[in-house]
Design an enzyme around this catalytic site. Structure first.
Site, mmCIF file in Angstrom:
data_model
loop_
_atom_site.group_PDB
_atom_site.id
_atom_site.type_symbol
_atom_site.label_atom_id
_atom_site.label_comp_id
_atom_site.label_asym_id
_atom_site.label_seq_id
_atom_site.Cartn_x
_atom_site.Cartn_y
_atom_site.Cartn_z
ATOM 1 N N GLU A 189 0.954 -1.442 -0.094
ATOM 2 C CA GLU A 189 -0.169 -0.025 0.050
ATOM 3 C C GLU A 189 0.757 1.325 -0.167
ATOM 4 O OE1 GLU A 189 -4.046 -1.353 2.104
ATOM 5 O OE2 GLU A 189 -2.551 -0.982 3.498
ATOM 6 N N GLU A 228 -6.727 -7.632 -0.620
ATOM 7 C CA GLU A 228 -7.007 -7.645 0.812
ATOM 8 C C GLU A 228 -8.596 -7.224 0.453
ATOM 9 O OE1 GLU A 228 -5.325 -4.902 3.453
ATOM 10 O OE2 GLU A 228 -3.055 -5.595 3.098
#
Length: 627
Positions: free
Chosen positions: A192, A267
């Site tokens: 991320e 995710e």
């Protein structure tokens, strides 16, 4: 449908009802010791040239007792998963710079091997930044000893430490890659990153470090949808986090991957984590999420549930969130996450509903293993706490300095530092701790006069009617370093700037270190401490063991050791009010329990329950003196 049948035959995941246990075991072990190919197709992943849809769930070896790793893998198979996603925590594997630990609960290679033996592929996420509601996002605390070092950057000092760690990790994991006969399908670089910065040169340095270390398979990145332009690395698969709209997932990945897939949600959140002081335990609708899961699988998209099983963040490894839009929020030790498997590894209703959805998308005739039974639980009433050790009675040799030193300057990772100085003549006024990290109890001449709390932006209190030459003690606890956002580089702990009284900076400090790595040096007696931070110890005998939950509702704030295991933190503000004890850490016969409480005193006993209390937020009883 025929293509799916071929795929699962290759994987050895189709378990027909007539197969013997021995043959099933042989099929599972086909994932290990046999070289497969794994590649990116235009729309799907390709295993040995044939389409593979990964149905994956996230688990972390450090959050699950080693004794239960295989149990959790079997549960994953029973829900229909064919892959496990997992982070690797740098600070667990290099707790002291240059000293690596891949043993016990840190044996990541064994975790991967067990997955393979149970017929599960692995997506490895060493990153090394993980977020994960984990202390400092997985970075080791000792990086902060150098005030000038910048994590997640091209800083040569950071990259040197990073490279050494990745090379050591690679020694454990290289043989387990699919390219070398193992079950690791692909490796994530960074994590991320678009939520933090957009330096493509830094991202490519990550790629080079992984390649040079020997990770020779498929590499990928992952980001939230809005952050993908900043976080992806051109030429490598950009997975998406937190998105489950089929059309949007496909469009986004194609836009950043030369107008093609494969499509992977790295995710997908069937639940969420809790923070201390939160107004509830997070619960996410199983039916709503099941509908989305059905849509994603029907579209052929690969998916990783974060989390399939959260477990527990033990020791002092919980992280915290903090940025300009929200206060400092440390996370609870329970990482239940409202996941398909609960904190203790029991299947939930969400597990059963997801299993039904996944079953629809498996080849006709596929028989999943039975849903695991709920684990045995026990309740233990009135464990006597009859041995005590006040913290003030265990103060050792101090470190002296004119100004207060941070944890990092004191070469301490976690726990508590006691800061002590002597006040002058007729002291009074506003006592202020500049940049407190994170929680402090304040004492004058051994009497508690209040607490300070970074969560509440409470960094000061008024002193009045204080005798001259009084001793001031400020007991500062690391509540968890920030694990996400722009303040990763501003993560030093303790008293990080100065203390002032009535606007005048206080000097002449003694600092007493309490890292609580173990309790062997603490002196216990039968004398119960009054209104002071202390350890409370008791022993108890069991004829049988089972999972159980310490009832912490009568306690204030602290942590618990059981038979040498640090079970994690508790705090009266909740919403978590229990501490999970796995059966495998209990003994038939004698057991020893030690509870540290810095806020409440006079404890004589404690009990356990046969179920958790995860949703009972409370206002702290008082922040004032008990004296």
């Amino acid at each position: 449908m025929m293509m799916k049948r071929i795929m699962f035959a290759v994987l050895g995941l189709v378990l027909f009802s007539g197969l013997t246990a021995e043959l099933k075991a042989q099929q599972a072990k086909q994932l290990l010791g046999v070289k497969h190919t794994f590649a990116l197709g235009d729309s799907t992943f390709l295993l040995d040239g044939k389409p593979l849809q990964m149905i994956s769930g996230e688990m972390h070896c450090a959050r699950i007792p080693r004794e239960y790793w295989r149990d959790r893998m079997k549960a994953a198979k029973a829900m229909g998963l064919n892959t496990i996603g997992t982070y690797v925590f740098w600070n667990a594997h290099e707790p002291v710079q240059g000293k690596y630990d891949f043993s016990g609960n840190n044996d990541i290679a064994e975790f991967v091997r067990i997955a393979g033996e149970e017929g599960l592929w692995v997506v490895m996420r060493p990153s090394p930044y993980v977020c994960a509601e984990w202390e400092f996002g997985g970075y080791p605390w000792w990086l902060l000893k150098d005030k000038t070092l910048k994590v997640r950057s091209r800083d040569p000092k950071f990259l040197d430490a990073y490279k050494k760690y990745i090379n050591e990790l690679a020694k454990e994991l290289k043989p387990l890659q699919v390219t070398q006969g193992g079950n690791i399908l692909m490796i994530q670089i960074e994590n991320e990153y678009g939520s933090y910065s957009n330096d493509k040169v830094y991202m490519d340095i990550n790629r080079k470090l992984f390649r040079e270390a020997g990770f020779d398979g498929v590499l990928f990145t992952c980001d939230g949808a809005p952050q993908m332009p900043a976080g992806y690395l051109p030429g490598y698969l950009p997975a998406v986090n937190g998105l489950d709209n089929v059309a949007e997932v496909k469009e986004l990945i194609k836009r950043h991957h030369n107008d093609k897939g494969p499509f992977y949600i790295a995710e997908w959140y069937p639940g969420w984590f809790d923070s201390w002081g939160g107004n509830k335990h997070h619960v996410v609708s199983a039916l709503e999420k099941a509908k989305k899961l059905d849509e994603v699988l029907a579209a052929g998209i690969s998916i990783n549930m974060y989390m399939f099983h959260g477990g527990t963040t033990r020791d002092f490894m919980n992280g915290a969130n903090f940025d300009d839009k929200q206060p400092y929020l440390p996370q609870t030790s329970s990482y239940d996450y409202d996941a398909p498997l609960d904190e203790a590894g029991n299947p939930t209703e969400k597990f059963r509903i997801f299993r039904e959805v996944i079953q629809k998308h498996l080849p006709a005739g596929t028989e999943l293993p039975a849903v695991p039974a709920k684990r045995k639980t026990i309740a233990i009433n009135n464990i006597a706490l009859n041995s005590y050790s006040p913290l003030f009675g265990n103060i050792g040799k101090p470190v002296k300095n004119d100004l207060p030193l941070s944890f990092e300057d004191l070469d301490q990772a976690y726990g508590i530092v006691m800061y002590r100085t002597k006040l002058g003549k007729n002291p009074s006024g506003l006592l202020k701790v500049k940049q407190l990290r994170d929680y402090a109890t304040v004492y004058v001449n051994g009497k508690r006069i209040g607490v300070l709390d970074r969560r509440l932006k409470l960094d000061s209190l008024n002193l009045s009617e204080i005798p001259s030459d009084a001793v001031l003690d400020i007991m500062v606890e690391n509540n968890g370093r920030v694990n996400y956002g722009p303040y990763l580089t501003d993560n030093r702990h303790g008293i990080t700037e100065y203390v002032s009284l009535d606007g005048v900076e206080l000097k002449g400090w003694e600092m007493f270190k309490f890292p609580f790595t173990d309790l062997k040096d603490f002196k216990f007696s039968s004398k119960s401490p009054a209104n002071a931070p202390a350890f409370y110890k008791g022993t108890f005998n069991l004829n049988e063991t089972g999972d159980t939950y310490l009832d912490m509702r009568a306690f204030g704030k602290g942590f618990v050791f059981l038979n040498g295991h640090n079970l994690g933190k508790y705090w009266e503000i909740g919403p978590t009010q229990t501490t999970y004890i796995p059966a495998c850490w209990l003994n038939k016969g004698k057991n020893e329990l030690v509870v540290f409480d810095q806020l409440r005193s006079g404890h004589k006993n404690i009990s356990t329950l046969n179920g958790p209390i995860l949703d009972q937020p409370r206002v702290a009883a008082s922040i004032k003196s008990e004296n």
